[in-house]
Scaffold this motif. Structure first.
Motif, PDB file in Angstrom:
ATOM      1  N   MET A 135     -89.668 -18.018 -10.066  1.00 40.87           N
ATOM      2  CA  MET A 135     -89.169 -19.152 -10.836  1.00 40.87           C
ATOM      3  C   MET A 135     -87.673 -19.045 -11.106  1.00 40.87           C
ATOM      4  SD  MET A 135     -91.176 -21.598 -11.403  1.00 40.87           S
ATOM      5  CE  MET A 135     -92.878 -21.965 -11.020  1.00 40.87           C
ATOM      6  N   LEU A 136     -87.207 -17.843 -11.371  1.00 41.27           N
ATOM      7  CA  LEU A 136     -85.774 -17.651 -11.604  1.00 41.27           C
ATOM      8  C   LEU A 136     -84.965 -17.980 -10.354  1.00 41.27           C
ATOM      9  CD1 LEU A 136     -85.878 -14.379 -13.716  1.00 41.27           C
ATOM     10  CD2 LEU A 136     -84.976 -16.592 -14.478  1.00 41.27           C
ATOM     11  N   ALA A 137     -85.504 -17.631  -9.177  1.00 41.06           N
ATOM     12  CA  ALA A 137     -84.799 -17.902  -7.927  1.00 41.06           C
ATOM     13  C   ALA A 137     -84.915 -19.365  -7.513  1.00 41.06           C
ATOM     14  CB  ALA A 137     -85.335 -17.003  -6.818  1.00 41.06           C
ATOM     15  N   LEU A 138     -86.075 -19.969  -7.748  1.00 36.37           N
ATOM     16  CA  LEU A 138     -86.304 -21.358  -7.343  1.00 36.37           C
ATOM     17  C   LEU A 138     -85.553 -22.336  -8.233  1.00 36.37           C
ATOM     18  CD1 LEU A 138     -90.151 -21.137  -6.720  1.00 36.37           C
ATOM     19  CD2 LEU A 138     -88.465 -21.755  -4.971  1.00 36.37           C
ATOM     20  N   ALA A 139     -85.631 -22.120  -9.534  1.00 34.71           N
ATOM     21  CA  ALA A 139     -85.019 -23.023 -10.511  1.00 34.71           C
ATOM     22  C   ALA A 139     -84.744 -22.206 -11.765  1.00 34.71           C
ATOM     23  CB  ALA A 139     -85.962 -24.189 -10.816  1.00 34.71           C
ATOM     24  N   LEU A 183     -90.985 -27.766 -15.034  1.00 32.29           N
ATOM     25  CA  LEU A 183     -90.434 -28.226 -13.763  1.00 32.29           C
ATOM     26  C   LEU A 183     -90.122 -29.715 -13.797  1.00 32.29           C
ATOM     27  CD1 LEU A 183     -92.691 -26.255 -11.247  1.00 32.29           C
ATOM     28  CD2 LEU A 183     -90.202 -26.074 -11.420  1.00 32.29           C
ATOM     29  N   VAL A 184     -91.030 -30.484 -14.378  1.00 32.76           N
ATOM     30  CA  VAL A 184     -90.815 -31.927 -14.477  1.00 32.76           C
ATOM     31  C   VAL A 184     -89.746 -32.244 -15.513  1.00 32.76           C
ATOM     32  CG1 VAL A 184     -91.901 -34.130 -15.044  1.00 32.76           C
ATOM     33  CG2 VAL A 184     -93.161 -32.430 -13.710  1.00 32.76           C
ATOM     34  N   PHE A 185     -89.856 -31.620 -16.678  1.00 36.26           N
ATOM     35  CA  PHE A 185     -88.955 -31.919 -17.791  1.00 36.26           C
ATOM     36  C   PHE A 185     -87.505 -31.564 -17.461  1.00 36.26           C
ATOM     37  CE2 PHE A 185     -86.899 -30.662 -21.817  1.00 36.26           C
ATOM     38  CZ  PHE A 185     -86.999 -31.867 -22.509  1.00 36.26           C
ATOM     39  N   LEU A 186     -87.306 -30.475 -16.709  1.00 34.41           N
ATOM     40  CA  LEU A 186     -85.953 -30.016 -16.400  1.00 34.41           C
ATOM     41  C   LEU A 186     -85.440 -30.538 -15.059  1.00 34.41           C
ATOM     42  CD1 LEU A 186     -86.212 -26.339 -17.708  1.00 34.41           C
ATOM     43  CD2 LEU A 186     -85.107 -28.294 -18.815  1.00 34.41           C
ATOM     44  N   GLY A 187     -86.178 -31.440 -14.429  1.00 31.60           N
ATOM     45  CA  GLY A 187     -85.672 -32.119 -13.243  1.00 31.60           C
ATOM     46  C   GLY A 187     -85.930 -31.449 -11.915  1.00 31.60           C
ATOM     47  N   TYR A 188     -86.993 -30.653 -11.841  1.00 30.72           N
ATOM     48  CA  TYR A 188     -87.331 -29.980 -10.580  1.00 30.72           C
ATOM     49  C   TYR A 188     -88.695 -30.445 -10.081  1.00 30.72           C
ATOM     50  CZ  TYR A 188     -83.446 -26.881 -11.695  1.00 30.72           C
ATOM     51  OH  TYR A 188     -82.199 -26.381 -11.992  1.00 30.72           O
TER      52      TYR A 188
END
Length: 202
Positions: free
Chosen positions: A120-124, A160-165
């Motif tokens: 998760m840190l690497a993806l977003a 993911l949705v809330f932060l735009g990913y």
């Protein structure tokens, strides 16, 4: 899902590369190198940082946590750098499966928490940081590692949705479901009130 710009062959290559990287069992390697014994005979028998902590060696547990997280991040970053975002997500899924089901250990791996956070840190990274914060807060309140992992994983899809990913939502759901599946015994113990707490041996 991100746009599929990479060839199927390369996506499969990076998924396999992610699997190989993810399947490195740092917990077992460190336990042997540091003379802590066979993790299969300690506590839950799991190869992750929580079980390494049950040996009483906090340094080994911290190193396991960092390395299991780092291998997930490395798999994503390599695939993204050499192929693209779609390959990065494929490598992420491969790394998670590799950690949970490594061929070298008869497909009996870890539960994927540290690797999940590293992915998760690497993806977003904003989502990754938020998931780490959720884990830490839940752990501080409950002192139950598995509950912290389940809460962090469950929150990831909303984050993911809330932060735009949103393009990572399907991957996030797949990773979350895998975390829950790997923790199915823990869920039963949480419900019965018998789940062990952080730092507890056995």
């Amino acid at each position: 899902m991100p746009p599929i710009d990479t060839s199927i062959e390369m996506i499969l290559f990076w998924a396999l590369a992610g699997y190989i990287i993810g399947s490195i069992a740092f917990g077992m390697l460190l336990a042997r190198l540091m003379g802590l014994g066979n993790l299969r005979d300690i506590g839950s028998g799991n190869i992750g940082a929580t079980n390494v902590l049950r040996t009483g060696n906090k340094k080994a547990a911290a190193l396991t946590l960092l390395l299991d997280g780092a291998k997930g991040a490395v798999a994503v970053l390599l695939a993204r750098a050499f192929a693209g975002e779609d390959a990065g997500q494929a490598a992420a899924l491969g790394a998670m499966i590799g950690h949970c089901y490594p061929v070298w250990l008869g497909f009996r791996g870890g539960k994927g928490v540290a690797t999940f956070l590293g992915l998760m840190l690497a993806l977003a990274w904003p989502v990754g940081l938020a998931c780490c914060a959720v884990w830490l807060i839940t752990a501080a309140v409950s002192r139950i590692s598995s509950l912290s992992a389940l809460t962090a994983a469950a929150s990831s899809t909303f984050l993911l949705v809330f932060l735009g990913y949103g393009e990572m939502l399907l991957l996030g759901i797949a990773l979350t479901l895998l975390i829950f599946w790997r923790h199915r015994d823990n869920i039963r113990r949480i419900r019965s009130g018998t789940e062990s707490r952080i730092g507890q041996k056995g």
